[in-house]
Write a protein that holds these residues in place. Structure first.
Motif, PDB file in Angstrom:
ATOM      1  N   SER A  81      24.926 -46.021  28.743  1.00 40.95           N
ATOM      2  CA  SER A  81      23.777 -46.521  27.987  1.00 40.95           C
ATOM      3  C   SER A  81      23.477 -47.975  28.329  1.00 40.95           C
ATOM      4  O   SER A  81      22.311 -48.376  28.423  1.00 40.95           O
ATOM      5  N   PHE A  99      19.106 -46.612  23.824  1.00 41.14           N
ATOM      6  CA  PHE A  99      19.521 -47.336  22.622  1.00 41.14           C
ATOM      7  C   PHE A  99      20.160 -46.372  21.624  1.00 41.14           C
ATOM      8  O   PHE A  99      21.134 -46.718  20.949  1.00 41.14           O
ATOM      9  N   GLY A 100      19.607 -45.155  21.524  1.00 39.04           N
ATOM     10  CA  GLY A 100      20.218 -44.154  20.646  1.00 39.04           C
ATOM     11  C   GLY A 100      21.614 -43.796  21.111  1.00 39.04           C
ATOM     12  O   GLY A 100      22.554 -43.703  20.300  1.00 39.04           O
ATOM     13  N   ARG A 140      23.993 -46.717  20.404  1.00 44.26           N
ATOM     14  CA  ARG A 140      24.411 -46.784  19.008  1.00 44.26           C
ATOM     15  C   ARG A 140      25.475 -45.730  18.703  1.00 44.26           C
ATOM     16  O   ARG A 140      26.500 -46.021  18.076  1.00 44.26           O
ATOM     17  N   GLU A 141      25.242 -44.487  19.161  1.00 46.80           N
ATOM     18  CA  GLU A 141      26.182 -43.413  18.878  1.00 46.80           C
ATOM     19  C   GLU A 141      27.529 -43.639  19.564  1.00 46.80           C
ATOM     20  O   GLU A 141      28.589 -43.428  18.954  1.00 46.80           O
ATOM     21  N   ASN A 151      29.418 -46.532  17.883  1.00 47.28           N
ATOM     22  CA  ASN A 151      29.998 -46.083  16.615  1.00 47.28           C
ATOM     23  C   ASN A 151      31.240 -45.222  16.853  1.00 47.28           C
ATOM     24  O   ASN A 151      32.251 -45.351  16.156  1.00 47.28           O
TER      25      ASN A 151
END
Length: 302
Positions: free
Chosen positions: A88, A194-195, A198-199, A202
């Motif tokens: 990413s 970006f999704g 983030r995943e 996390n």
């Protein structure tokens, strides 16, 4: 035998789709550099991101087979959580560079061979729809296949946009469509990256996996027979489709603790997909080691 054959075919489908898309990505990037087309280069970047994603889904099964060792007690499954993080970050950086170049080209867009853009992008439509067809079986109940199927269909739609840009350049001479299409695709890449960022961040930080409500798990545990309190509840992803959980359950002495834990393990998997739970049964309400200053967890004491 039948189940093993079905799993083997699924692995071969992922391998075939990954390799075909990788070959097409290299072809599209090569033509993009050759004719100086940002539309093709940005579409190649988009396809590269999905190829990496497909490769990770393919490699997850291989990594999951590696047995735990004395040093790596969970095996190598968490490597699948770190690879999307790097993936990413690279996609965000590349999409930013392409967007910068696209904005610069708006002032003086170069002449692009529209026919080449149309032909290469049309091949992309065929490749992505063919790949979606290969992984179509079982995509309604297999999350890996469903994710791959939806990504491939979306890639085909992006290639359609590149074809339309090529047609506009061929019929109307609109050279600005090349950087405009690159900006559009770059925005799609950045949004999805970006999704993913983030995943994956996390997951790397041991966050509760998406789709699992920790409060619901807490209530479920508290409702079990004899359970008077639940604490030290942690849920995180181990990678490769494995979700771990630890919990302390306060429960009075019972001769059938093993049966209780076995049943609870099965229900946690069936209800929440938690397939690596570790349950500690205690007989009192005090648990002072939960507040150990060198390894704090849970809520601090008042």
């Amino acid at each position: 035998m039948h189940g093993h054959h079905h799993h083997h075919d699924g692995t071969r489908a992922f391998a075939a789709v990954t390799l075909i898309n990788l070959a097409y990505t290299a072809l599209e990037a090569g033509y993009g550099f050759a004719i100086n087309s940002l539309a093709l280069l940005s579409d190649a970047l988009h396809n590269l991101g999905d190829v990496l994603g497909l490769g990770l889904a393919w490699g997850a099964a291989v990594l999951a087979r590696r047995p735990p060792t004395a040093r790596h007690t969970y095996g190598w499954r968490r490597a699948t959580l770190l690879s999307p993080l790097a993936n990413s970050l690279l996609l965000v950086a590349f999409s930013g560079a392409l967007a910068w170049e696209a904005v610069r080209r708006f002032t003086q867009p170069p002449e692009i061979p529209a026919t080449t853009v149309i032909v290469v992008a049309a091949i992309g439509i065929a490749v992505n729809l063919g790949g979606a067809w290969l992984v179509r079986d079982g995509h309604d109940h297999d999350l890996n296949r469903r994710g791959a199927f939806l990504h491939l269909v979306a890639d085909a739609a992006v290639s359609v946009a590149a074809v339309l840009a090529g047609l506009g350049m061929a019929w109307q001479g609109w050279a600005w469509l090349d950087p405009a299409t690159a900006l559009l695709i770059g925005a799609v890449v950045a949004f999805s990256a970006f999704g993913l960022l983030r995943e994956s961040f996390n997951a790397a930080m041991d966050a509760v996996p998406a789709g699992i409500d920790q409060d619901e798990v807490q209530r479920f545990l508290a409702q079990q027979p004899g359970v008077g309190a639940v604490h030290h509840l942690h849920i995180w992803s181990l990678g490769a489709g494995e979700i771990a959980m630890t919990a302390h359950l306060v429960r009075p002495p019972d001769a059938d603790h093993d049966g209780f834990i076995d049943r609870l393990n099965r229900e946690l998997d069936a209800r929440f997909g938690i397939n690596h739970p570790t349950l500690q049964v205690e007989h009192g309400r005090e648990c002072e080691h939960d507040q150990h200053v060198r390894a704090p967890h849970g809520h601090p004491a008042d």
